[in-house]
Design a protein around this motif. Structure first.
Motif, mmCIF file in Angstrom:
data_model
loop_
_atom_site.group_PDB
_atom_site.id
_atom_site.type_symbol
_atom_site.label_atom_id
_atom_site.label_comp_id
_atom_site.label_asym_id
_atom_site.label_seq_id
_atom_site.Cartn_x
_atom_site.Cartn_y
_atom_site.Cartn_z
ATOM 1 N N LEU A 25 0.864 -1.170 0.000
ATOM 2 C CA LEU A 25 0.000 0.000 0.000
ATOM 3 C C LEU A 25 0.905 1.225 0.000
ATOM 4 O O LEU A 25 1.775 1.354 0.865
ATOM 5 C CB LEU A 25 -0.884 0.027 1.249
ATOM 6 C CG LEU A 25 -1.757 1.281 1.392
ATOM 7 C CD1 LEU A 25 -2.888 1.258 0.368
ATOM 8 C CD2 LEU A 25 -2.299 1.400 2.798
ATOM 9 N N ILE A 46 0.966 -4.938 2.199
ATOM 10 C CA ILE A 46 -0.498 -4.966 2.225
ATOM 11 C C ILE A 46 -1.012 -5.948 3.282
ATOM 12 O O ILE A 46 -2.060 -5.717 3.875
ATOM 13 C CB ILE A 46 -1.078 -5.267 0.818
ATOM 14 C CG1 ILE A 46 -2.573 -4.955 0.761
ATOM 15 C CG2 ILE A 46 -0.798 -6.693 0.405
ATOM 16 C CD1 ILE A 46 -2.908 -3.502 0.873
ATOM 17 N N VAL A 100 -1.998 -4.332 6.485
ATOM 18 C CA VAL A 100 -3.090 -3.361 6.455
ATOM 19 C C VAL A 100 -4.408 -4.081 6.707
ATOM 20 O O VAL A 100 -4.777 -4.998 5.983
ATOM 21 C CB VAL A 100 -3.138 -2.619 5.101
ATOM 22 C CG1 VAL A 100 -4.314 -1.649 5.054
ATOM 23 C CG2 VAL A 100 -1.819 -1.894 4.852
ATOM 24 N N ARG A 101 -5.103 -3.648 7.741
ATOM 25 C CA ARG A 101 -6.410 -4.216 8.047
ATOM 26 C C ARG A 101 -7.497 -3.481 7.266
ATOM 27 O O ARG A 101 -8.386 -4.083 6.687
ATOM 28 C CB ARG A 101 -6.691 -4.139 9.546
ATOM 29 C CG ARG A 101 -8.023 -4.744 9.921
ATOM 30 C CD ARG A 101 -8.344 -4.556 11.356
ATOM 31 N NE ARG A 101 -7.931 -5.708 12.134
ATOM 32 C CZ ARG A 101 -8.208 -5.852 13.412
ATOM 33 N NH1 ARG A 101 -8.849 -4.906 14.061
ATOM 34 N NH2 ARG A 101 -7.827 -6.923 14.048
ATOM 35 N N GLU A 102 -7.437 -2.146 7.289
ATOM 36 C CA GLU A 102 -8.403 -1.338 6.540
ATOM 37 C C GLU A 102 -7.945 0.109 6.506
ATOM 38 O O GLU A 102 -7.005 0.499 7.196
ATOM 39 C CB GLU A 102 -9.807 -1.440 7.135
ATOM 40 C CG GLU A 102 -9.944 -0.912 8.545
ATOM 41 C CD GLU A 102 -11.324 -1.185 9.127
ATOM 42 O OE1 GLU A 102 -12.288 -0.502 8.698
ATOM 43 O OE2 GLU A 102 -11.431 -2.058 9.985
ATOM 44 N N ILE A 103 -8.630 0.897 5.701
ATOM 45 C CA ILE A 103 -8.369 2.326 5.585
ATOM 46 C C ILE A 103 -9.682 3.024 5.880
ATOM 47 O O ILE A 103 -10.714 2.688 5.289
ATOM 48 C CB ILE A 103 -7.882 2.680 4.167
ATOM 49 C CG1 ILE A 103 -6.598 1.913 3.844
ATOM 50 C CG2 ILE A 103 -7.667 4.187 4.035
ATOM 51 C CD1 ILE A 103 -6.268 1.864 2.375
ATOM 52 N N VAL A 127 -4.850 4.711 8.344
ATOM 53 C CA VAL A 127 -4.583 3.348 7.886
ATOM 54 C C VAL A 127 -4.505 2.485 9.140
ATOM 55 O O VAL A 127 -3.691 2.739 10.032
ATOM 56 C CB VAL A 127 -3.267 3.269 7.082
ATOM 57 C CG1 VAL A 127 -2.978 1.839 6.656
ATOM 58 C CG2 VAL A 127 -3.327 4.190 5.869
ATOM 59 N N LEU A 183 -3.495 -0.800 10.923
ATOM 60 C CA LEU A 183 -2.479 -1.831 10.725
ATOM 61 C C LEU A 183 -2.505 -2.860 11.834
ATOM 62 O O LEU A 183 -2.810 -2.531 12.983
ATOM 63 C CB LEU A 183 -1.084 -1.191 10.708
ATOM 64 C CG LEU A 183 -0.823 -0.129 9.656
ATOM 65 C CD1 LEU A 183 0.448 0.623 9.978
ATOM 66 C CD2 LEU A 183 -0.721 -0.779 8.292
ATOM 67 N N VAL A 213 -3.843 8.166 0.855
ATOM 68 C CA VAL A 213 -3.520 6.820 0.381
ATOM 69 C C VAL A 213 -3.509 6.884 -1.130
ATOM 70 O O VAL A 213 -4.408 7.472 -1.748
ATOM 71 C CB VAL A 213 -4.550 5.794 0.901
ATOM 72 C CG1 VAL A 213 -4.399 4.467 0.186
ATOM 73 C CG2 VAL A 213 -4.402 5.604 2.400
#
Length: 175
Positions: free
Chosen positions: A19, A32, A35-38, A88, A90, A108
């Motif tokens: 990401l 990536i 990364v859980r979500e944005i 972000v 994480l 992002v």
């Protein structure tokens, strides 16, 4: 094509998906899989006695998540919140536990595949962040991207402060 990640000499970054995001007009990347979500930048609950780089906590579907300002963590100034700013979320895996944190970024950009040929070892000369935070330097089109080692960005003291912020948020959340 070999599906096995390839580790480079003097670089800890492997080929794979990253990401990319912007912070203080610099381009950064994280794996990536961390990364859980944005999420949209939203209201933070401040927690007293935290280091300046820890902005506070957010309520993410019932879970209290501490939020860090990477700009301040890297020794710069606070991230200026704009229309594209976001958090972000994480998952950072440590030896014995997994910690969920948020980091505020200016914007992002995208998820990019980086091959081993596009990754250079960490430079040995100075910069705005310590070299142990960097897993390598990615080459994207005409730009270089700093590939961050999220697990090393946060020191043991900061992990303790993040845990404290998270627990304080659980005890003191009024929303």
């Amino acid at each position: 094509m070999n599906a096995e990640p390839r580790l480079l000499d003097n670089a800890t970054a492997t080929s794979g998906q990253y990401l990319t995001f912007t912070l203080a007009q610099e381009l950064f990347a994280v794996e990536i899989r961390a990364v859980r979500e944005i999420i949209e930048y939203g209201r933070l609950t401040t927690v007293p006695m935290m280091p300046p780089s820890i902005l506070g906590v957010i309520n993410l579907r019932g879970a209290v998540v501490p939020v860090m300002d990477l700009g301040q963590r890297f020794g710069g100034r606070a991230t200026s919140i704009g229309p594209r700013s976001c958090i972000v979320i994480l998952e950072i895996v440590h030896q014995t536990a997994t910690q969920v944190i948020g980091m505020v970024v200016d914007a992002v950009n995208e998820v990019r595949e980086l091959s081993a040929e596009q990754i250079e070892p960490t430079p040995s000369f100075g910069g705005s962040i310590r070299a142990d935070f960097i897993r390598g330097m990615g080459k994207l089109d005409e730009r270089l991207v700093v590939m961050l080692d999220i697990g090393r960005i946060i020191s043991a003291d900061e992990r303790a402060a993040l845990d404290q912020a998270q627990h304080h948020g659980l005890d003191g959340e009024h929303d």
